[in-house]
Design a protein around this motif. Structure first.
Motif, PDB file in Angstrom:
ATOM      1  N   GLU A   1       0.866  -1.336   0.131  1.00 36.64           N
ATOM      2  CA  GLU A   1       0.067  -0.132   0.098  1.00 36.64           C
ATOM      3  C   GLU A   1       0.688   1.212   0.128  1.00 36.64           C
ATOM      4  O   GLU A   1       0.286   2.338  -0.529  1.00 36.64           O
ATOM      5  N   SER A   2       1.978   1.061   0.639  1.00 35.17           N
ATOM      6  CA  SER A   2       2.709   2.250   0.396  1.00 35.17           C
ATOM      7  C   SER A   2       3.519   2.611  -0.720  1.00 35.17           C
ATOM      8  O   SER A   2       4.146   3.678  -1.027  1.00 35.17           O
ATOM      9  N   VAL A   3       3.552   1.592  -1.773  1.00 40.29           N
ATOM     10  CA  VAL A   3       4.310   1.668  -3.048  1.00 40.29           C
ATOM     11  C   VAL A   3       3.505   1.871  -4.240  1.00 40.29           C
ATOM     12  O   VAL A   3       3.655   2.430  -5.052  1.00 40.29           O
ATOM     13  N   LEU A   4       2.393   0.877  -4.381  1.00 38.87           N
ATOM     14  CA  LEU A   4       1.646   0.850  -5.192  1.00 38.87           C
ATOM     15  C   LEU A   4       0.692   1.955  -5.746  1.00 38.87           C
ATOM     16  O   LEU A   4       0.801   2.191  -6.981  1.00 38.87           O
ATOM     17  N   PRO A   5       0.242   2.807  -4.891  1.00 42.83           N
ATOM     18  CA  PRO A   5      -0.454   4.203  -5.410  1.00 42.83           C
ATOM     19  C   PRO A   5       0.360   5.107  -6.521  1.00 42.83           C
ATOM     20  O   PRO A   5      -0.089   5.309  -7.322  1.00 42.83           O
ATOM     21  N   SER A   6       1.639   5.163  -6.162  1.00 47.86           N
ATOM     22  CA  SER A   6       2.701   6.105  -7.105  1.00 47.86           C
ATOM     23  C   SER A   6       3.049   5.228  -8.180  1.00 47.86           C
ATOM     24  O   SER A   6       2.959   5.986  -9.311  1.00 47.86           O
ATOM     25  N   LEU A   7       2.995   3.840  -8.215  1.00 52.78           N
ATOM     26  CA  LEU A   7       3.116   3.302  -9.405  1.00 52.78           C
ATOM     27  C   LEU A   7       2.012   3.221 -10.271  1.00 52.78           C
ATOM     28  O   LEU A   7       2.206   3.175 -11.686  1.00 52.78           O
ATOM     29  N   LEU A   8       0.752   3.078  -9.788  1.00 54.56           N
ATOM     30  CA  LEU A   8      -0.447   3.103 -10.531  1.00 54.56           C
ATOM     31  C   LEU A   8      -0.605   4.728 -11.050  1.00 54.56           C
ATOM     32  O   LEU A   8      -1.064   4.725 -12.343  1.00 54.56           O
TER      33      LEU A   8
END
Length: 150
Positions: free
Chosen positions: A15-22
């Motif tokens: 959850e800490s990494v996924l949003p920016s990659l999306l």
């Protein structure tokens, strides 16, 4: 040929990494499927993507919404591609899809603190590289930035 990116998570949940990659995927005009390991994780990730930041909107939905084909980012537990995504994220040891070679990019996010997940990622790396996939390995540096390691 499909690019296969392995993201080694250490002391950081997806959850800490996924949003920016999306967000980066959407900026590039890509459609995305995020596959997780359970229905509970679909619900939790769906809720998180709506609230992870006050000043941002990340358009997404789940395959239970009834409009799966319309979502630019679809969160699911199933091995399908109803929104015609060209990028697939595999979270928490979600299995490689049978149609892996049809994607432009697959991102495998694995917990580097989990020995089984690490071993599984290594096996997948070797198998997919032998099959002709373009594979890269990413790890966070001490400043929290992703660095290509292999």
């Amino acid at each position: 040929m499909t690019e296969l990116l392995f993201y080694h998570l250490q002391r950081r949940p997806p959850e800490s990494v996924l949003p920016s990659l999306l967000e980066k995927s959407l900026e590039r005009g890509w459609r995305v499927v995020v596959q997780v390991s359970s229905d509970e994780r679909v619900e939790a990730l769906d809720a998180h993507l709506w609230t992870y930041r006050d000043d941002s909107f990340l358009p997404h939905g789940t395959d239970r919404d009834g409009l799966a084909a319309e979502h630019p980012v679809l969160v699911t537990v199933r091995d399908h591609n109803p929104n015609r995504a060209n990028v697939r994220f595999l979270i928490e040891r979600a299995p490689m899809p049978a149609d892996a070679a049809t994607y432009d990019r697959i991102v495998v996010m694995f917990d580097g603190e989990d020995e089984e997940a690490l071993a599984e990622a290594r096996v997948t790396w070797r198998e997919k590289k032998a099959e002709g996939f373009v594979v890269t390995y990413w790890q966070c540096d001490e400043r929290g930035r992703w660095q290509k390691r292999g």
